[in-house]
Design a protein around this motif. Structure first.
Motif: not given
Length: 576
Positions: A298-299, A301-302, A304-305, A355, A357
């Motif tokens: 859940d971390q 995307q942070r 990746l962004d 998620q 992975y």
């Protein structure tokens, strides 16, 4: 025994019962040295040899050299650099690639290649392997690494008194001094019975210094200060300091052989222990650490962004499980253990936690491995089937409180332990608590500090747990002997304590079958037997995720490990 003498000129003024600061290292930094007599002898010798090595091997002018690299993770390196007793994955990785050396390592295709051993020869009858060592590898105190170190390490890890955690590595080797012959200073022969993938242990087990540990009784090695207070390696990084539950610091070894890449690019490498994953993410995104090992999905995307960090993702050799202590009366019956798995919606948990992975696990063989059987009949989520199994096993709700009891009135209740700072494992325990309540099982999640948890589950005389959420990293040579064979029930990794003659038979056969086509049929049988026995609730095979700052270059991570080429990592000179 300390074989090497040390000049009085290099000793710091050390009080016999106090800690003292010693100078040395990159930039003249100071550190605290353990007051243990062993450390008071070896650390000055290391400092003297490193000072001389820096003088004779000055850092190249290549701009890639220099700087401090910081890696953050949630757990301590349990047992430190002591390869004879270590059971922690990250500690073993540091032994392999950071502070110590193994005889060989693997290339990207999984083929063995020389490392400390420059070559090896396998006897025509497959009953021995002869290793020839490099002559340019020195312990960090200046002693040359030689065949006696290899022989000492082999005798030590095959001695039952040492309690080497992966005893199955040596099942088909001739153990002890009878199994190893020092032919000359740089040649050593090890005897064995013919068996499958016999080189793999020498990729994993780092060689230890005989001149420092040769007189230590095997049973005392686990508590010896060498492991966590003053390890002396021969690898690309030299131990500098260890602050328990906070950090390990290593410095570049200027004398690391040129034929193996020479001095690492970074001057200093720090491993920080940050037991909270939200804090780890913040530290990565604010550039306070360069690498965040195993962030939560859940971390992802942070990461990746953020343009200043990147997310590495790759298949790995691990799975997450809940191990059941079948020595506990509530968990002795395999029907109860199957019911627990059937009463847990693992797919929904995997969807929520991973998620995307990773995948649900039904056994110990990773999906990418040649032995994996995709047709093995797993246990699907089936609450009604779970209830029926529990009724069959004699567990019913006799007093109407929602929790099942046996005929003696003992409730079907137990705890599930997990380690501090691991949100995924906490989620597993808490979701199981909620879902198993629906089938009449009372679960209590319990958090424990990582090193303490390892002691509770790995100590045969203790086994202080009912269930435990753990991760297990398999070797390239798959072997579950130490986990599930009845003869190993008193060994460190026999968490479940189950006894199953069919599993014993299959494990014994699998260890000897060299031909993979022949072995596949046996592996399929084994995976079915494991599903029936359910020593664990196998949860999932997660993809490995790592967050890496874009200022760090040259990073390679894959199924072999995160640290496999750390000596080649470098920091963008403009970002130091």
């Amino acid at each position: 025994m300390v074989r090497k003498g040390c000049s009085k000129a290099v000793f710091c003024a050390l009080a016999a019962t106090a800690l003292a600061a010693c100078s040395g290292g990159e930039g003249g930094a100071t550190r605290t040295v353990s007051a243990d007599p062993f450390c008071q002898q070896v650390i000055p010798a290391v400092e003297a040899y490193m000072a001389a090595s820096r003088a004779s091997h000055p850092a190249p002018t290549d701009p890639r050299y220099g700087g401090t690299l910081v890696v953050g993770s949630i757990g301590e390196l349990a047992d430190g650099m002591n390869a004879a007793v270590s059971s922690d994955y990250s500690a073993t990785q540091h032994q392999q690639f950071v502070n110590l050396m193994t005889l060989l390592d693997y290339d990207a295709a999984g083929n063995p290649r020389p490392y400390l051993a420059e070559s090896w020869e396998i006897a025509d009858d497959n009953r021995s392997v002869t290793f020839r060592l490099r002559r340019d590898v020195f312990w960090h105190d200046g002693e040359q690494t030689d065949a006696r170190d290899v022989a000492f390490t082999y005798v030590t890890v095959t001695n039952p008194a040492t309690a080497f955690p992966n005893a199955a590595f040596w099942d088909h080797y001739v153990k002890g001094a009878e199994g190893v012959e020092v032919i000359d200073d740089f040649t050593v022969r090890i005897s064995m019975e013919p068996h499958a993938e016999f080189l793999d242990p020498f990729r994993t087990v780092a060689i230890l210094p005989e001149h420092l540990l040769g007189d230590v009784p095997p049973g005392d090695l686990k508590q010896h200060p060498f492991g966590t207070q003053c390890p002396v390696g021969n690898g690309p990084f030299v131990f500098w300091s260890h602050t328990p539950q906070d950090r390990w610091v290593f410095e570049a070894n200027p004398a690391f052989p040129e034929g193996l890449g020479g001095r690492p690019f970074v001057d200093r490498y720090m491993y920080r222990i940050i037991p909270e994953q939200t804090t780890l993410l913040t530290e990565l995104l604010t550039q306070n650490i360069d690498v965040y090992l195993a962030p939560r999905p859940d971390q992802a995307q942070r990461i990746l962004d953020d343009p200043n960090v990147e997310l590495l993702r790759y298949p790995f050799r691990n799975y997450v499980l809940v191990g059941w202590n079948a020595r506990r009366p509530q968990l002795t019956d395999a029907r109860v253990r199957r019911a627990i798995t059937m009463g847990t919606n693992r797919q929904s948990i995997v969807d929520a936690i991973l998620q995307g992975y990773g995948t649900v696990a039904d056994g110990s063989v990773p999906p990418f491995h040649w032995a994996y059987d995709p047709d093995a009949p797993g246990l699907a989520y089936d609450p009604e089937g779970a209830k029926a199994l529990l009724e069959e096993a004699g567990w019913t709700d006799r007093d109407g409180d929602g929790v099942r009891e046996n005929a003696d009135g003992v409730p079907l209740a137990f705890s599930i332990k997990y380690n501090t700072g691991n949100q995924q494992r906490q989620d597993v325990a808490e979701i199981m608590q909620a879902q198993l309540a629906d089938v009449g099982i009372a679960v209590q999640p319990q958090v424990v500090e990582w090193a303490t948890l390892l002691q509770q589950i790995n100590t045969p005389e203790l086994r202080d747990f009912d269930g435990v959420v753990m991760g297990w990293v398999v070797e390239f040579k798959l072997d579950d002997m130490d986990l599930f064979h009845s003869d190993r029930i008193d060994q460190p990794y026999a968490w479940s304590g189950t006894r199953n003659p069919e599993i014993d038979r299959l494990l014994e056969q699998l260890a000897l079958i060299v031909d993979r086509d022949e072995a596949r049929a046996r592996w399929a049988e084994y995976q079915e037997a494991l599903i029936e026995e359910q020593p664990y609730t196998f949860f999932y095979f997660p993809d490995r995720l790592d967050g890496v700052s874009t200022r760090v270059k040259g990073v390679v991570m894959d199924a072999r490990g995160e640290w496999l080429n750390i000596r080649e990592w470098y920091i963008d000179p403009a970002s130091r």
